[in-house]
Design a protein around this motif. Structure first.
Motif, mmCIF file in Angstrom:
data_model
loop_
_atom_site.group_PDB
_atom_site.id
_atom_site.type_symbol
_atom_site.label_atom_id
_atom_site.label_comp_id
_atom_site.label_asym_id
_atom_site.label_seq_id
_atom_site.Cartn_x
_atom_site.Cartn_y
_atom_site.Cartn_z
ATOM 1 N N SER A 1 38.101 45.864 24.758
ATOM 2 C CA SER A 1 38.592 46.305 26.069
ATOM 3 C C SER A 1 37.946 45.509 27.199
ATOM 4 N N LEU A 2 36.633 45.332 27.123
ATOM 5 C CA LEU A 2 35.927 44.597 28.171
ATOM 6 C C LEU A 2 36.394 43.143 28.238
ATOM 7 N N ARG A 3 36.520 42.508 27.085
ATOM 8 C CA ARG A 3 36.935 41.098 27.074
ATOM 9 C C ARG A 3 38.375 40.945 27.571
ATOM 10 N N VAL B 1 38.432 41.660 31.527
ATOM 11 C CA VAL B 1 37.863 40.570 32.324
ATOM 12 C C VAL B 1 38.630 39.272 32.114
ATOM 13 N N GLY B 2 39.054 39.023 30.889
ATOM 14 C CA GLY B 2 39.696 37.755 30.585
ATOM 15 C C GLY B 2 41.152 37.674 30.979
ATOM 16 N N ALA B 3 41.875 38.797 30.916
ATOM 17 C CA ALA B 3 43.310 38.757 31.212
ATOM 18 C C ALA B 3 43.757 39.784 32.238
ATOM 19 N N GLY B 4 42.891 40.744 32.555
ATOM 20 C CA GLY B 4 43.268 41.775 33.523
ATOM 21 C C GLY B 4 44.200 42.823 32.965
ATOM 22 N N THR B 5 44.339 42.872 31.639
ATOM 23 C CA THR B 5 45.241 43.833 31.006
ATOM 24 C C THR B 5 44.476 44.719 30.042
ATOM 25 N N HIS C 1 48.828 39.160 39.488
ATOM 26 C CA HIS C 1 48.303 37.921 40.075
ATOM 27 C C HIS C 1 46.856 37.649 39.673
ATOM 28 N N TYR C 2 46.285 38.523 38.859
ATOM 29 C CA TYR C 2 44.902 38.308 38.412
ATOM 30 C C TYR C 2 44.876 37.157 37.411
ATOM 31 N N ARG C 3 44.081 36.148 37.668
ATOM 32 C CA ARG C 3 44.040 34.963 36.811
ATOM 33 C C ARG C 3 43.124 35.137 35.608
ATOM 34 N N GLY C 4 42.170 36.005 35.716
ATOM 35 C CA GLY C 4 41.268 36.247 34.589
ATOM 36 C C GLY C 4 40.126 35.256 34.508
ATOM 37 N N LEU C 5 39.125 35.649 33.754
ATOM 38 C CA LEU C 5 37.950 34.812 33.525
ATOM 39 C C LEU C 5 38.026 34.315 32.086
#
Length: 227
Positions: free
Chosen positions: A152-154, A157-161, A182-186
């Motif tokens: 869930s955390l990954r 943070v990574g995809a915003g989903t 519009h969240y680009r993610g990390l």
């Protein structure tokens, strides 16, 4: 169920979920823990498969322990685990084919997961079938909640989903856009380094929690201090 049985199963559950957690304390099975936890759905799916294999293998080995010669116990244990994993692998391929393609080699690799063989050798080979199955399930659920949280955390943070790929399990379902479209993610969060970073943070959080609890327990009562 008498008081002794309740105490036994309570102790097994407590150790499996927290005190002897395979992911946060023993740090076993890191290959699926780090590789499959890129999303909640992937992590939980493989974890549930592992829970099922651990419970069934533990109960089976415990039921057959008196019939298995000590000298060949490890090959027999692996054969039992491999048979269960093969059935599970075929079931995924037949009924959850899209998810089966995503999880890939990690379903067959449950056979070599040291968590499964360790619990079979350390607990199932020495206890009753019910207790062994309960121990396997408890250890598996301990891995499940860590994988679910890590996935869930990954994913967040990574995809915003959240629940990305849920349509592979529930046709027609859609992922939840937590941070908007519009969240680009990390990117690092869903790459291997992100898995190590988030796992390290979870281990540190657990250790801090345990240390604080032990410190509170070691403090003398207020009345004793004032006296």
């Amino acid at each position: 169920m008498n008081a002794d049985d309740r105490a036994l199963y309570g102790d097994i559950t407590r150790k499996g979920l927290w005190e002897n957690n395979t992911a946060l304390v023993q740090l076993l099975g890191l290959c699926p823990l780090l590789a499959v936890s890129t999303s909640f759905v992937n992590a939980v799916s493989l974890s549930l498969a592992t829970v099922l294999v651990m419970a069934l293998s533990g109960g089976t080995v415990a039921a057959l322990r008196t019939l298995i010669p000590h000298e060949i116990r490890i090959p027999v244990f692996i054969l039992i685990i491999a048979a269960l994993v093969t059935c599970l692998d075929l079931a995924f391929n037949a009924w959850l084919h899209d998810l089966y393609l995503v999880l890939g080699i990690f379903i067959p690799l449950i056979v070599t997961n040291c968590i499964v063989l360790a619990r079979v050798e350390a607990f199932a080979a020495k206890n009753s079938p019910l207790a062994a199955a309960w121990d396997g399930a408890a250890m598996g659920v301990g891995l499940l909640w860590v994988l679910a949280l890590l996935g869930s955390l990954r994913e967040l943070v990574g995809a915003g989903t959240l629940f990305g790929g849920i349509d592979m399990v529930i046709p027609g379902a859609h992922a939840l856009q937590v941070f908007g479209e519009h969240y680009r993610g990390l990117l690092i969060a869903i790459l291997p380094p992100g898995a190590f970073i988030f796992l390290g943070l979870l281990v540190a959080a657990r250790n801090a929690w345990v240390a604080r609890a032990q410190a509170r327990a070691s403090r003398p009562p207020a009345a004793a201090v004032s006296a």
